[in-house]
Design an enzyme around this catalytic site. Structure first.
Site, short mmCIF file in Angstrom:
data_model
loop_
_atom_site.label_atom_id
_atom_site.label_comp_id
_atom_site.label_asym_id
_atom_site.label_seq_id
_atom_site.Cartn_x
_atom_site.Cartn_y
_atom_site.Cartn_z
N ARG A 85 0.88 -1.18 0.00
CA ARG A 85 0.00 0.00 0.00
C ARG A 85 0.91 1.22 0.00
NH1 ARG A 85 -2.83 2.96 4.38
NH2 ARG A 85 -4.77 3.86 3.58
N ASN A 162 -7.05 8.10 2.61
CA ASN A 162 -6.68 7.54 3.90
C ASN A 162 -7.50 8.15 5.03
OD1 ASN A 162 -4.62 5.96 5.56
ND2 ASN A 162 -4.39 8.01 6.44
N GLU A 163 -8.04 7.29 5.90
CA GLU A 163 -8.73 7.70 7.13
C GLU A 163 -9.51 9.00 6.92
OE1 GLU A 163 -5.70 7.71 10.16
OE2 GLU A 163 -5.21 5.59 9.84
N HIS A 229 -8.60 0.14 9.93
CA HIS A 229 -7.27 0.30 10.51
C HIS A 229 -7.35 -0.07 11.98
CE1 HIS A 229 -5.99 3.40 7.20
NE2 HIS A 229 -6.37 2.23 6.70
N TYR A 231 -5.63 -0.13 15.46
CA TYR A 231 -4.64 0.33 16.43
C TYR A 231 -5.23 0.14 17.84
CZ TYR A 231 -2.02 2.08 12.42
OH TYR A 231 -1.32 2.16 11.25
N GLU A 258 -4.35 -1.13 7.73
CA GLU A 258 -3.22 -0.72 8.55
C GLU A 258 -3.37 -1.37 9.92
OE1 GLU A 258 -2.47 3.40 9.22
OE2 GLU A 258 -2.71 3.97 7.11
N TRP A 287 1.49 -1.43 9.05
CA TRP A 287 2.11 -0.10 9.01
C TRP A 287 3.39 -0.16 9.84
CZ3 TRP A 287 0.55 4.26 6.34
CH2 TRP A 287 1.34 5.40 6.57
#
Length: 544
Positions: A85, A162-163, A229, A231, A258, A287
């Site tokens: 990516r 992105n996001e 994503h 996290y 990610e 990531w």
């Protein structure tokens, strides 16, 4: 992920909300309106033009901030990845990647036999981050560089932005994503489109989860993939499994676009992310390769872009269990276009050692290959059928979860970087030892919550003996077709109705009179009866 000089804020009090929301996704059965020329989505799966299932296994690379590091693509491929990516900029927040540069990135991906997921980073945190732009603006950028992408539908997936929302006005994500997809389709884009989640990509308010079906339906090509994503919001196996399983159950395509092993907003459960995506056959993109800053330098997989200096995070994602080296398969389009089609030689016949009532260690002579062997698949052979029981990058593996006093036959296959698979090795026959009779253990099983088609359960394993248990394998049989979708406290495998759980490092030791607790999520039918018998290391436990 934000730029390398910005750190994400902690998203407070999301864990309880994530587990508490149990609204099901809507399943889609509508056929595609167009016949995509490259990648396409069918029944919630990402397929290549050839019809082959494609599961992304790769990493992110911060190209827009490090345009002189384009050689990183070759290094990423050499570590076993099948996808990269690539971070690009529309020019609104960072230096614009023009048409020529985008064309070069695509060419480098193809030269290195990687699938390119291209993303515009300038949308990151729109509505909350100063300077962030809209998805519509990102779509305009893609249209401006379309000449570099036309005809590349076999090799390129377009990640719109992105996001695309922070935590402010994130509910606008649904309408804005639909509009951006329409704009790209109207401009002639036939590519698979990827849509990132809002809430800095982590969707803690479930805007993407609960509206993905309508967004997918709004794509006239029915060729959109969703990206979450993971996290700090995803710091437990239950959260990881619940989120991904909802998309799978609704036949909506999802990838982990990610994730990391740690983060300033919390400690994601990277082991669960890797295990659940492998179990469900879903893609993941870690990531990131190198170049992180702003306090998250620990997310670098290699130090200073040096492929020979893997960090602990790099070792984990490339070479650890369920990592890239063991699970990646190169896109079939590269073999079909005249690439490496020569399979490795067959590995040596495995030898068995350390046979117990529930496990055996197998070792074998290495296979050879012109471009290098990247992994081995150990299979159980039963009649004319084979079942993969484990994969490894080395030449030995321990197979666990076996029944006592039972004969088994095993063999090994080798794989290379192009995804070619060797002929099967010779077979080895093994009979496990007897597990004895009654074990000094008791098991408590209960359902802690359930919803249509699924439930969450808890198992308390008690040591009723006078000496410690050091390492264990717990087995049971579900009576009504239940299937484990994720489990924490151990590693679960399931063969039909039979479930086998081996201890995690932190649950392996159970002191005398002590206990460990396992939690899991599972699918179910209309009824959900409890198992009636459990064995520990091959011997029966009392059910309490």
């Amino acid at each position: 992920m934000r730029s390398p000089t910005v750190v994400l804020p902690r998203l407070a009090a999301v864990t309880a909300g994530l587990l508490g929301l149990l609204l099901p996704l809507l399943a889609l059965g509508a056929p595609a309106h167009a016949a995509p020329t490259g990648f396409r989505v069918e029944n919630g799966r990402l397929l290549e033009a050839s019809g082959n299932d494609f599961v992304m296994r790769g990493v992110n690379h911060a190209h827009t901030w490090y345009p002189d590091r384009i050689s990183s693509l070759a290094h990423i491929k050499a570590k076993g990845a099948n996808t990269v990516r690539v971070v690009l900029s529309s020019g609104d927040r960072w230096t614009r990647n023009d048409t020529a540069d985008v064309a070069n990135v695509v060419a480098q991906c193809k030269q290195n036999r990687l699938i390119c997921v291209l993303e515009v980073h300038d949308t990151t945190g729109y509505g909350e981050q100063s300077g962030a732009v809209t998805l519509s603006r990102a779509a305009d950028y893609w249209i401006s560089v379309r000449s570099a992408l036309a005809g590349q539908e076999d090799y390129v997936i377009v990640n719109i932005g992105n996001e695309p929302y922070g935590n402010t006005n994130h509910t606008a994500w649904t309408a804005d994503t639909k509009a951006a997809i329409r704009k790209l389709r109207d401009a002639g884009f036939d590519h698979t489109i990827m849509a990132d989640a809002p809430n800095w990509g982590q969707d803690w308010a479930f805007t993407m989860r609960d509206n993905a079906a309508s967004v997918f339906a709004a794509d006239p090509d029915r060729n959109t993939v969703f990206s979450i994503h993971m996290y700090g919001v995803f710091d437990t196996a239950a959260e990881v499994g619940d989120y991904l399983n909802r998309f799978v159950a609704a036949k909506l395509p999802i990838v982990v676009g990610e994730f990391g092993h740690d983060h300033s907003d919390g400690n994601p459960d990277e082991d669960a992310i890797l295990a659940v995506t492998q179990q469900l056959g879903l893609g993941y993109l870690g990531w990131s390769w190198s170049g992180n800053g702003g306090g998250v330098e620990y997310l670098d997989m290699v130090t200073n872009f040096d492929p020979d200096r893997l960090t602990s995070w790099g070792q984990r994602i490339f070479n650890g269990p369920n990592g890239i080296a063991a699970t990646a398969r190169e896109a079939a389009v590269y073999s079909a276009s005249g690439g490496d089609t020569t399979a490795p030689t067959a590995p040596g016949t495995p030898a068995a050692s350390a046979v117990t009532s529930s496990s055996v260690t197998l070792s074998w002579a290495a296979a050879t290959d012109a471009t290098g062997v990247t992994g081995y698949d150990v299979v159980r052979v039963s009649g004319g059928e084979e079942t993969v029981v484990t994969s490894t990058t080395g030449t030995s593996a321990t197979v666990t979860g076996l029944a006592p006093a039972t004969p088994y036959t095993f063999a090994v296959y080798a794989r290379d970087a192009a995804g070619n698979r060797s002929q099967r090795s010779g077979t080895v026959a093994v009979t496990t030892s007897s597990g004895g009779s009654q074990a000094a253990c008791a098991v408590g099983y209960k359902v802690t919550g359930q919803w249509p088609g699924g439930f969450q359960g808890e198992i308390v394993l008690r040591n009723t003996g006078t000496s410690a248990i050091n390492g264990w394998t717990l087995r049971w049989t579900f009576p009504d077709g239940q299937r484990v979708t994720s489990l924490w406290g151990g590693t679960a495998t399931q063969d039909g109705a039979e479930v086998t759980v081996t201890s995690a490092p932190y649950t392996a030791a159970v002191p005398a009179a002590g206990s460990v607790t396992l939690g899991f999520t599972a699918s179910r039918g209309s009824a959900n009866p409890s198992p009636t018998a459990f064995t520990l290391n091959g011997a029966a436990c009392t059910v309490s």
